[in-house]
Scaffold this motif. Structure first.
Motif, PDB file in Angstrom:
ATOM      1  N   UNK A   1      18.790  32.037   5.524  1.00 28.91           N
ATOM      2  CA  UNK A   1      19.466  30.887   4.909  1.00 28.91           C
ATOM      3  C   UNK A   1      19.106  30.774   3.425  1.00 28.91           C
ATOM      4  N   UNK A   2      17.840  30.975   3.102  1.00 26.14           N
ATOM      5  CA  UNK A   2      17.415  30.901   1.705  1.00 26.14           C
ATOM      6  C   UNK A   2      18.026  32.038   0.885  1.00 26.14           C
ATOM      7  N   UNK A   3      18.111  33.215   1.485  1.00 26.19           N
ATOM      8  CA  UNK A   3      18.694  34.366   0.785  1.00 26.19           C
ATOM      9  C   UNK A   3      20.163  34.122   0.478  1.00 26.19           C
ATOM     10  N   UNK A   4      20.895  33.544   1.430  1.00 26.23           N
ATOM     11  CA  UNK A   4      22.313  33.259   1.211  1.00 26.23           C
ATOM     12  C   UNK A   4      22.499  32.126   0.209  1.00 26.23           C
ATOM     13  N   UNK A   5      21.611  31.134   0.258  1.00 27.78           N
ATOM     14  CA  UNK A   5      21.694  30.040  -0.713  1.00 27.78           C
ATOM     15  C   UNK A   5      21.459  30.563  -2.129  1.00 27.78           C
ATOM     16  N   UNK A   6      20.527  31.496  -2.280  1.00 26.57           N
ATOM     17  CA  UNK A   6      20.292  32.105  -3.587  1.00 26.57           C
ATOM     18  C   UNK A   6      21.505  32.908  -4.037  1.00 26.57           C
ATOM     19  N   UNK A   7      22.147  33.586  -3.092  1.00 24.35           N
ATOM     20  CA  UNK A   7      23.345  34.340  -3.442  1.00 24.35           C
ATOM     21  C   UNK A   7      24.454  33.420  -3.939  1.00 24.35           C
ATOM     22  N   UNK A   8      24.560  32.242  -3.351  1.00 28.34           N
ATOM     23  CA  UNK A   8      25.548  31.271  -3.820  1.00 28.34           C
ATOM     24  C   UNK A   8      25.294  30.905  -5.273  1.00 28.34           C
ATOM     25  N   UNK A   9      24.042  30.658  -5.610  1.00 35.26           N
ATOM     26  CA  UNK A   9      23.698  30.238  -6.970  1.00 35.26           C
ATOM     27  C   UNK A   9      24.003  31.321  -7.991  1.00 35.26           C
ATOM     28  N   UNK A  10      23.615  32.552  -7.682  1.00 35.95           N
ATOM     29  CA  UNK A  10      23.815  33.611  -8.667  1.00 35.95           C
ATOM     30  C   UNK A  10      25.258  34.078  -8.714  1.00 35.95           C
ATOM     31  N   UNK A  11      26.032  33.790  -7.675  1.00 37.39           N
ATOM     32  CA  UNK A  11      27.467  34.081  -7.724  1.00 37.39           C
ATOM     33  C   UNK A  11      28.187  33.060  -8.586  1.00 37.39           C
ATOM     34  N   UNK A  12      27.690  31.823  -8.578  1.00 38.08           N
ATOM     35  CA  UNK A  12      28.335  30.758  -9.352  1.00 38.08           C
ATOM     36  C   UNK A  12      28.211  30.986 -10.856  1.00 38.08           C
ATOM     37  N   UNK A  13      27.178  31.686 -11.294  1.00 37.60           N
ATOM     38  CA  UNK A  13      26.966  31.892 -12.729  1.00 37.60           C
ATOM     39  C   UNK A  13      28.067  32.735 -13.374  1.00 37.60           C
ATOM     40  N   UNK A  14      28.352  33.940 -12.865  1.00 39.80           N
ATOM     41  CA  UNK A  14      29.457  34.695 -13.475  1.00 39.80           C
ATOM     42  C   UNK A  14      30.806  34.019 -13.291  1.00 39.80           C
ATOM     43  N   UNK A  15      30.978  33.290 -12.183  1.00 40.24           N
ATOM     44  CA  UNK A  15      32.236  32.561 -12.001  1.00 40.24           C
ATOM     45  C   UNK A  15      32.402  31.493 -13.073  1.00 40.24           C
TER      46      UNK A  15
END
Length: 220
Positions: A167-181
């Motif tokens: 869950x923490x790994x996926x939450x981190x992926x959400x955050x770093x995906x939001x940056x380039x978006x």
């Protein structure tokens, strides 16, 4: 004979694992050094008036004239700090690295240097839609490389530390995906100076949208 060979194979495996852990430590050091240098260089890009022009009568006009350059550098500093903090968090959540992850991480560092160059150009050149678009694309490329490296690392938990939950790994992926978006989103406003600056503040909204989409897909 079989026992000796088994010990030799196990020894080779332990040696390989130790090398991958050491490689991760070196990658962290390289990342910290480059990010520190980029932050220092970005700070030096802030315009400064000539010594003879420094006075109460002229300082206000100087800041107004150089406002686009100040904004460009401030955005560059903000996103670099965000990327640095997340780089430390991402590498800290890994148990080791491998060749592919290292390459992706080094590519991100190289793109960070490209981003620094683009910010320098935005300070040196006249404000324009092209310059603003270049800064947005450069920031997006750094984030895309980081998101790619993290997605590779957490797939099947191949490099992930045992202490980090899925869950923490996926939450981190959400955050770093939001940056380039967010950086790509600013391209829509490249022709509108004030709106372009304000569009960078859409980052928290992007995080929510990415997280909501993942939850929706998981429950579908």
């Amino acid at each position: 004979m079989l026992t000796d060979e088994g010990h030799r194979v196990a020894g080779d495996g332990d040696s390989k694992e130790k090398k991958s852990i050491l490689q991760l430590s070196r990658l962290e050091t390289l990342s910290d050094v480059v990010y520190a240098l980029v932050l220092w260089r970005l700070f030096t890009l802030f315009p400064s008036p000539a010594q003879e022009d420094w006075g109460r009568e002229t300082i206000g006009g100087f800041f107004m004239d150089e406002l686009p350059a100040f904004v460009a550098v401030a955005i560059g500093l903000a996103f670099t700090i965000i990327y640095w903090l997340q780089s430390n968090a991402l590498l800290g959540d890994l148990e080791r690295t491998d060749g592919r992850h290292t390459v992706l991480s080094v590519v991100q560092i190289f793109l960070l240097l490209v981003f620094l160059k683009v910010v320098g150009l935005s300070v040196a050149l006249e404000p324009s839609a092209g310059v603003r678009a270049m800064e947005g694309l450069a920031a997006a490329s750094v984030g895309i490389a980081g998101a790619w490296a993290w997605s590779y690392a957490i797939k099947d938990r191949r490099l992930l530390s045992p202490d980090v939950s899925d869950a923490d790994a996926l939450a981190m992926r959400d955050r770093i995906t939001a940056e380039p978006l967010t950086a790509l989103f600013t391209l829509l406003f490249a022709f509108f100076p004030i709106l372009w600056e304000l569009s960078w503040f859409s980052y928290p909204i992007m995080i929510r949208l990415v997280r909501r989409r993942r939850v929706r897909e998981a429950t579908a």
